[in-house]
Design a protein around this motif. Sequence first.
Motif, mmCIF file in Angstrom:
data_model
loop_
_atom_site.group_PDB
_atom_site.id
_atom_site.type_symbol
_atom_site.label_atom_id
_atom_site.label_comp_id
_atom_site.label_asym_id
_atom_site.label_seq_id
_atom_site.Cartn_x
_atom_site.Cartn_y
_atom_site.Cartn_z
ATOM 1 N N UNK B 152 0.820 -1.227 0.000
ATOM 2 C CA UNK B 152 0.000 0.000 0.000
ATOM 3 C C UNK B 152 0.847 1.268 0.000
ATOM 4 N N UNK B 153 2.152 1.116 0.293
ATOM 5 C CA UNK B 153 3.025 2.301 0.250
ATOM 6 C C UNK B 153 3.838 2.365 -1.041
ATOM 7 N N UNK B 154 3.778 1.293 -1.813
ATOM 8 C CA UNK B 154 4.675 1.201 -2.971
ATOM 9 C C UNK B 154 4.228 2.139 -4.095
ATOM 10 N N UNK B 155 2.923 2.277 -4.289
ATOM 11 C CA UNK B 155 2.435 3.089 -5.416
ATOM 12 C C UNK B 155 2.130 4.495 -4.945
ATOM 13 N N UNK B 156 2.780 5.470 -5.575
ATOM 14 C CA UNK B 156 2.690 6.845 -5.085
ATOM 15 C C UNK B 156 2.046 7.780 -6.098
ATOM 16 N N UNK B 157 1.717 7.310 -7.269
ATOM 17 C CA UNK B 157 1.088 8.181 -8.270
ATOM 18 C C UNK B 157 1.153 7.534 -9.632
ATOM 19 N N UNK B 158 0.741 8.321 -10.628
ATOM 20 C CA UNK B 158 0.696 7.822 -11.995
ATOM 21 C C UNK B 158 2.098 7.399 -12.457
ATOM 22 N N UNK B 159 2.283 6.156 -12.767
ATOM 23 C CA UNK B 159 3.586 5.614 -13.167
ATOM 24 C C UNK B 159 4.671 5.931 -12.134
ATOM 25 N N UNK B 160 4.282 6.057 -10.884
ATOM 26 C CA UNK B 160 5.269 6.390 -9.843
ATOM 27 C C UNK B 160 5.222 5.386 -8.707
ATOM 28 N N UNK B 161 6.430 5.070 -8.194
ATOM 29 C CA UNK B 161 6.524 4.181 -7.039
ATOM 30 C C UNK B 161 7.416 4.826 -5.998
ATOM 31 N N UNK B 162 7.490 4.158 -4.850
ATOM 32 C CA UNK B 162 8.325 4.664 -3.756
ATOM 33 C C UNK B 162 9.806 4.388 -3.990
ATOM 34 N N UNK B 163 10.153 3.722 -5.092
ATOM 35 C CA UNK B 163 11.572 3.443 -5.361
ATOM 36 C C UNK B 163 12.316 4.743 -5.643
ATOM 37 N N UNK B 164 13.499 4.853 -5.062
ATOM 38 C CA UNK B 164 14.350 6.020 -5.339
ATOM 39 C C UNK B 164 15.093 5.769 -6.655
ATOM 40 N N UNK B 165 15.606 6.837 -7.288
ATOM 41 C CA UNK B 165 16.290 6.644 -8.569
ATOM 42 C C UNK B 165 17.473 5.663 -8.507
ATOM 43 N N UNK B 166 18.100 5.548 -7.355
ATOM 44 C CA UNK B 166 19.272 4.656 -7.276
ATOM 45 C C UNK B 166 18.881 3.268 -6.745
ATOM 46 N N UNK B 167 17.585 3.053 -6.591
ATOM 47 C CA UNK B 167 17.120 1.742 -6.098
ATOM 48 C C UNK B 167 16.515 0.925 -7.230
ATOM 49 N N UNK B 168 16.587 -0.357 -7.064
ATOM 50 C CA UNK B 168 15.774 -1.181 -7.955
ATOM 51 C C UNK B 168 14.943 -2.153 -7.139
ATOM 52 N N UNK B 169 13.920 -2.670 -7.810
ATOM 53 C CA UNK B 169 13.069 -3.665 -7.171
ATOM 54 C C UNK B 169 13.748 -5.019 -7.359
ATOM 55 N N UNK B 170 14.047 -5.686 -6.246
ATOM 56 C CA UNK B 170 14.779 -6.952 -6.342
ATOM 57 C C UNK B 170 13.835 -8.151 -6.297
ATOM 58 N N UNK B 171 12.806 -8.059 -5.475
ATOM 59 C CA UNK B 171 11.897 -9.202 -5.327
ATOM 60 C C UNK B 171 10.614 -8.736 -4.648
#
Lengths: 786, 290
Positions: B152-171
């Motif tokens: 519920x915190x991952x999606x922050x807007x249109x085509x936007x997630x809580x990931x920072x630019x230097x982060x990637x989704x690992x699993x």
Amino acid sequence: METRYFGKPLKRNEDHRLLTGKALFVDDVTLPGMLHVAFKRSDFAHGRILEIDVQAALERPGVVAVYTAEDLGDYHQPGPLLLPAPPIEGAVFHPRMQVPLAKDKVRHVGEPIAVVVARSRYIAEDAAEEIFVDIEPLDAVVDLEGALDPDTPKIHDDLESNLAAHVVQSKGDFDSVVDKAHRVVRRRFFYDHGIAAAMENRGIVASWDARDQQLEIWDTTQAPIAIRNGLAGMLGLAESQVRVVAPFIGGGFGPKIMMFYPEEVLLPWISMRLGWPVKWIEDRAENFVATTHERAQIHEAALAVDENGKILGVEDTFIHDAGAYNPYGLTVPINSQCTLLGPYDVPNYRSEFTVVYTNKTLVTPYRGAGRQHGVFVMERLLDLAAKELGLDVVEIRRRNFLPPDAFPHDHGLIYQDFSSLVYDSGNYEPALDKAVKLIDFAGFESGSSEIEPHKRRGIGIVCYVEGTGIGPYEGAKVTVEPSGTVSVVTGVGTQGQGHFTSFAQVVGEQIGVDPTKIRVVTGDTRLFHWGAGTFASRGAVVAGNACHAAALDVRKKILKMAGELLEAPEEDLELVDGKAQVKGVPAKAIELGELASLANPMRGAVEPGTEPGLEATTYFGPKHGSTASGVHAMEVEVDLETYDVKILRYVVVHDCGTVINPLILEGQIQGGVAQGIGNAFYEQILYGDDGQLLNGSFMDYLLPTSMDVPNVVGDHVETPSPLNPLGIKGAGEAGAIPVGALFAQAVEHALRDEGLEILEIPLSPNRLFELLHDREGIASTEESGS
Amino acid sequence: MKPPVFDYFAPNTLDEALSLLAEHGDEAKVLAGGQSLVPAMNFRLARPEILIDLGRLSELTGIERLDGGQNVRIGAMTRQRTVERHPLVRKHVPLVHETMPWVAHPQIRNRGTFGGSLAHADPAAELPAVLLALGGRCLAKSRDGERWIDAQDFYTGLFETALEPHELLAAVELPSVGPGEGWAFTEMSRRHGDFALCGVAARLKARDGVVEEASVALLSVGDGPTAAPSVVEILVGQAPSAELVSTAADAVVNDIDPPGDLHATPAYRRHLARTLTRRVLTAAVDRISG
Ligand SMILES: Cc1cc2nc3c(=O)[nH]c(=O)nc-3n(C[C@H](O)[C@H](O)[C@H](O)COP(=O)(O)OP(=O)(O)OC[C@H]3O[C@@H](n4cnc5c(N)ncnc54)[C@H](O)[C@@H]3O)c2cc1C
């Protein structure tokens, strides 16, 4: 007549090459030193060009040249008017043609403004993006009905208004029957037709050889000869200096006819100027804005009937959208006007159309070419009249068919080929009966099938005629080569119609050669340079009969020579398996290849006047077009909760005269139906008020997929055309024409408890939801949360 | 339809990839299956200067059971088609299994990745709504470390997630299905394989004949996957019945404010949301009892 090859469901000669990726398409042409071209196109629908700055683009490494309208000098001319004003009394026609690169003004999104030539397409696109164009936007003309308002901006400043044409045609006197009529049904109809969306976009390779003084052009055109002749004239070359090749093409459907598109006109010029071969392959984003469309018409129409449902007369007034330019003249609206009459006896008809310019991509024929619009109006009017009279939809059609003895039937109107609209032959009732049976109307009525509670089923049936096989003429050259190969060369281009098989069947039949051993060449002006092209369902009719005539001439030559050599009278000979032989005596035979060698003596003398070889070039031109016809029927299921529609069954009974190859015909029909279903339920070109195309990609412009298109169950009636020796009528457009009318009828039937009238195409689940919920009474259910 | 110039890196290890991301951050984009990113680049809608291809990172692929079987972990680079056919997914996160065929077409699922779809955050994508309905969590990694982000915190807007630019989704980790649970997914799209006009994922858990837990998430009705708390509120504590399902489904319109576009007006979307919510809840209830 017993035939060997003609009329047989032979598999297509070309398929092996096509399916294994070994056929030549324009993009396969790669020449040494070839440069690549990209276009800077207008982002605005309507505006004045204030400034164009190409400096940054020119400076990008790898860019060879950038041209704007200024650089073209005298070559900057409007394209040719392909069809002049029709010979119809009182017709108003203000043609305006597209230019190679916009100068002063842009008139639709996607209109080319500048062209970049570079070492790769990537570089060319990067550079095109760097061209700065300052455009002062003007209000865009988008709405058809508003186009002629006095305060609407003018698209062509030299015209008085956005009126492109106005035509009235009539027969009898509609007004005189209105008072006598038992009922007059009058409605407003909206019919929109989408884009061809051929699998292969357009493409051109042009190569000027300065030493040889020859220009070679590979072009995705349906009419290579017209393109050769036109370009030679524009470029100041002799026709014989220009070779246009239309190789395999992944679908034509009309927009690839002989448009003299800006790109088609510019690439040869660039190659001549730079001395290098140049290539441009249209991408899908360009195709949406730069290749011609077909679009909407708005009709106000009335049908007068007597108490038995007999048609007394029809009146129709409609507006047609030309887009920004109309080089193709009035073919599309004239087709709508003439095809509306269908297979019916309409004693009184008045049809008036107005063509308006809009700030949108040009409209030219696309499979059906306006016939859909006319058929929709007529078929819907009949359905509405049937309902008022308490007749069923089959019966009202049956009562109004032209009877089999009514042919040739002259409607007294001028058709798209500018000759009079005469139906050559027809027999409509047997097709209707077959279709009623195949779709099982009776079974449907008894409601035998079980369905889920939130679903409703509907059934429909519609009829149409299709004017096909128009002139002027085509030719073919048939040669028995000394190698034994038989070659057939015609001028028409090929875009998947199966010409390599059908023409081989026509020729093989006459000279006794297996069609798989006959090599058909189409669309290479160096090998054949007389003819018009592939359009208006005319290839099989006109070029097919030319092939037949040439084959007969070669047959004569074969029989004459073989008779002499075998010392037998010609009547005793037969042509079988690539040999001429004395009937029933295989021992007394000669191979056609050997005959061909003997027909080309290398030494000695021949009789004066002898022509070498077993070869003939022959032409065929029909007096006028032949009229194909058919009946389509479908059963649909509508989900009343999601408004999705599923087509459960689809039936086509079709009459295109004599059939050359039933398999190919079936493919043509199935493909046409697929495009028709797209038109009815998926595809619609949408523009914003500012003239921007809103759905210019396959994400948003929805083509039906194999999962959305049912298998067509088909049958034939054969009413040969008296206008050509083979009795053929065209079949190319038949599958696509009546689908919109049918879909509306079947969905309306499924929703019969809701009492909805469907007067528009395309539909969509969203549109059905709107239609059902915007009406009084129903509108409230949404809010109350039923 | 050709992308602008970009640099391309294909790191062999996750560490290498994370260093590249740390170095280039904002200018870079990671490339997973490329089924959304590459078309966007060809349209010149996305213009990353640098692409970091995750295709060689075996550390980011794979499906396994964790925590004594309570959770299933799916590596971000696992292809959608692999997830669709995996026996662990079929058995333990059947909602994902049921949803996968709705995502694009088999050809695209062969390339497209599970994590790519989640990270891309297309509001019309199925998997983000499923992640939300399941209450899963996402593992973000960067050169500086890792952190977990709840669905519920991952999606922050249109085509936007809580990931920072230097982060990637690992699993991602998804809870395994337990006794008394029912689930369902459905959607309405113009053609099979299209992004949906509206779609709904639901999960219910019942004990002693009453709904104990419920979650419902929709797609294509907002900026991202959209939860439907009003529906849940009506369901929880009640014995499931056709009437309850219908009342609950109607309440979904309180939780959404759908946009209109070329293919669906807001009113039609609201109508679909109600209809489809009723359909998935009905199916989920059937599964509990069945
Ligand atoms: C014709 C077609 C139809 C489709 N239909 C659907 C559909 O119906 N439903 C649907 O949901 N999708 C659909 N898709 C999209 C498809 O599912 C994509 O695969 C998915 O959206 C993205 O996954 P990918 O691995 O291809 O990511 P990519 O395209 O490589 O990347 C997408 C974005 O996510 C970022 N990204 C990818 N992986 C990571 C990661 N591990 N960490 C951080 N960021 C990451 C990228 O940088 C990029 O910005 C369709 C695609 C096509 C071409």
